[in-house]
Design an enzyme around this catalytic site. Sequence first.
Site, mmCIF file in Angstrom:
data_model
loop_
_atom_site.group_PDB
_atom_site.id
_atom_site.type_symbol
_atom_site.label_atom_id
_atom_site.label_comp_id
_atom_site.label_asym_id
_atom_site.label_seq_id
_atom_site.Cartn_x
_atom_site.Cartn_y
_atom_site.Cartn_z
ATOM 1 N N GLU A 248 10.281 2.563 -1.631
ATOM 2 C CA GLU A 248 9.841 3.519 -2.656
ATOM 3 C C GLU A 248 8.473 3.022 -3.071
ATOM 4 O O GLU A 248 8.343 1.943 -3.639
ATOM 5 C CB GLU A 248 10.866 3.522 -3.779
ATOM 6 C CG GLU A 248 10.695 4.657 -4.733
ATOM 7 C CD GLU A 248 9.905 4.231 -5.950
ATOM 8 O OE1 GLU A 248 8.655 4.322 -5.888
ATOM 9 O OE2 GLU A 248 10.525 3.822 -6.932
ATOM 10 N N CYS A 285 5.936 4.162 -11.301
ATOM 11 C CA CYS A 285 5.725 4.898 -10.051
ATOM 12 C C CYS A 285 5.765 6.395 -10.307
ATOM 13 O O CYS A 285 5.336 7.177 -9.468
ATOM 14 C CB CYS A 285 6.750 4.494 -9.005
ATOM 15 S SG CYS A 285 8.415 4.546 -9.617
#
Lengths: 516, 516
Positions: A248, A285
């Site tokens: 990720e 993120c």
Amino acid sequence: MLAVGPVVSLDARRGVVVAEVARRTTPDQASEICERGAARAADLDRLGRRGRAAMLAAMAEALEARRAEIVSLADMETALGAGRLDGELTRTCAQLRFMAEVITDGAYLEAVLDHARQTVTGQQPDIRRMLQPLGLVAVFGASNFPLAFSVPGGDTASALAAGCPVVAKVHDAHPATSVACAEALREGAKRAGVDFPVVSLVFGEEAGVAVVKHSAVRAVGFTGSLKAGRYLFDIANQRPDPVPFYGELGALNPVVVGPAAAEARAGDIASGLATSYTLGVGQFCTKPGLVLLPEGSGGDAVRDLLAEAVRAMGPGLMLSERIAAAFVAGSTTLRELAGVRVVATCGVPDAGASAGWWGVPVVLEAGPGPMSEPMLQECFGPLIILQRYSGAAHLSELVKALEPALTATFHADAADEALLDGVLGQLARKVGRLVWNGYPTGLAVTWATHHGGPYPATTAPLHTSVGAAAIKRWLQPVSYQNFPSHLLPPELQDAAPGGVAVLRRVDSRLTLPAHS
Amino acid sequence: MLAVGPVVSLDARRGVVVAEVARRTTPDQASEICERGAARAADLDRLGRRGRAAMLAAMAEALEARRAEIVSLADMETALGAGRLDGELTRTCAQLRFMAEVITDGAYLEAVLDHARQTVTGQQPDIRRMLQPLGLVAVFGASNFPLAFSVPGGDTASALAAGCPVVAKVHDAHPATSVACAEALREGAKRAGVDFPVVSLVFGEEAGVAVVKHSAVRAVGFTGSLKAGRYLFDIANQRPDPVPFYGELGALNPVVVGPAAAEARAGDIASGLATSYTLGVGQFCTKPGLVLLPEGSGGDAVRDLLAEAVRAMGPGLMLSERIAAAFVAGSTTLRELAGVRVVATCGVPDAGASAGWWGVPVVLEAGPGPMSEPMLQECFGPLIILQRYSGAAHLSELVKALEPALTATFHADAADEALLDGVLGQLARKVGRLVWNGYPTGLAVTWATHHGGPYPATTAPLHTSVGAAAIKRWLQPVSYQNFPSHLLPPELQDAAPGGVAVLRRVDSRLTLPAHS
């Protein structure tokens, strides 16, 4: 990075070394750790779903029992603040308990029973299928979530739930926190009667590489930068026996504001954006990095009110020297792009402020030309770029240029829906989560969560690192053909023994367990 | 391989060129084909599950309407025999219809609705998740199944069902068959009202590589050799934006025979093995390649009766010159290994036999030492190796040395279960399908099917290329946060409109559609 030498804990507010936490793990030590970990896979599998659910719950309790110590260590190492980290510990425990719920439910096993029958292609044997644990897996902790995406985080929780022992690569930015968390996990496991280690730690980049290369490691979970993630992804795929790499990697996370919404509620949108992109000093993120804003008075108002909100803010301490330096470099590149201007920054820290690594929030506005390459990439930290659009065609063209991301957000009133219809379809293919009249930071951990997206958001577009489906990453199916009942896993036996009943598909029809 | 030049159809029985079918696709042409294909993705998605199910059913009908022509072309190009190919066409049509059933059922969407609620970590927004099509995907046809694993095969069926247009790389061994099948698919689609191309063909290896590299291609399905599969897997992973590569690469497929079973029914086991490993001239990815046979009289009887059965057989025509040559090379290497002896071969073809590429079935027996490297790899063709074991410890050691495979098979009586218990557990981690008192060749296409396994059996251990779950390869999740109901896909709306009801998880609880 050297293979030997100390791993130190730093005080992020003062930028100084506080303690030596461990030695870097050598490749040989990492290899031994992997072999010992793999040897526990069968035991963890044998615990069964009930045993592992109890273990996860006990781990959550053990973390909570050490809450004050863990929060204080994490705050010292990351400067994220005790309030935020207290919440993150609560979230981390909730993740462990949620994974216990997921395996107790058992639908994740995808149990299917097809009894023998005659078909157009001939006699079909009895076939039964379910998912089983992969074996030992590796987890790489993230800098920005020392708890929820690190040693005791979602990757570890979902892997243990699946029945996979974990070798966790500790992030350099919070080693003391990681060691305390690993101890808590071990204490919890012990209290649940699991007296063998299910989570082992390795320290240092060289050990991390050795783990990804080790044949006993059957999959890798990673949360971090595109650069480090791609590096490890390539290593995992270049193994003689490649293994899944679930990376990720962060994203630009575009926000599209419709003209009607901008006119109607510029103030709300501006203050929401200001909060969202500076949350955790922009070190998420899911941070919104680009706002596609209509030309005209509504868009101007959003911009001006956002600038006002940011000017009133203070700078924040970033996670590490490296991250702060990368932010300065990245934001400088963006500021210097042709056509880009600084709309607002907050004040710099006082001369008397602490010596940590400061990040100064900034708002940029790009010119009318096509977006240049650096604008399309994530800048990790408190920076947001505004890009104005003139109408539907221009907006569609801008969205077309975007790379895949974890999220896309829309601020829209009913009058904007026609304009946004096209880009909604475009973005639904490019991102893992679409947010309506909200903000992308803040990610619920639940059954419906998807935290993923096509590359470069992640390296595995079918998978999520958060939510119930995160467990799928650590499993592989097996089919049993014509097996005697007593040799089948209980969930695949015709009369599944009490307590193991799960959703199953039997002879094409879905059947729910009685208690549902 | 050249980028230009003719693609020819060969008569596999005579080894001669029959016709020029097409020209090799140049990389530029391949790129154009990918772009045109990707432009159809939204249309195919918009057809909806019902529209796509109708299209798949019409495709099956269209293939059946051209059954005689397709079977005859395939038989000429592959020499697999009209009977086998007639059955394969039936299977191919059944696969298309089964995929229609899978999408009509709709559970594959993994629809989840979580309404907004208060949690320990704060207010959770409304989140809804389901799987959506990836976009254009590439499919590589296999040499050994010109229908069921080629242009109209399982990869294409599952991709179209998912809503993904397909660019299919035609296998050199059956281009005329592939062109006829593609025409039938197009006719079927048209009859179902789908007037845009959903399956396009490319010819030649260079075009295949260009397709795997093309940014519009979002995933690749491949069935074939380890060498070709790994080559393309590496290309897919080295793209600037890597994409999933689902390679099914074949396997050794071990068979374990227990001592009691060998004593009790040596004749049945021997004749079953003889049939299974020579089926389709041994050109199955599920061919049993290694038999772990007990020392002693039972194992001797299985060996001797297997030898007898094979001596009574005739040779078979292999699919292509290249495959026949590789088989000769591979079997020669194995025969010449220290300790390996030839137990039996069938007779070689008559001097007057046709000029095709003959494969001569062979049975080898290895010596008592540890198995050497070549023995552990698949030899594609009618060859089987017997390896004797002395007891549980020796058996476990042999199984430990095996690489992952698509299948593992056990012949066992009740008295063998204790002996086999350990290796059953070992093999359940290493293979995708465990077969009890049966044979691995012959693979049912159903809900419980898993046709996969860890590398080198496949490049994606979570996935299957056959059965209901094959559709998962062409999907990615998306979550909708706080979306207005009318902008959600119908399956995620609170009151899912009639006809779209599917299995859903609503606020943690599984709910079946009313008709189930």
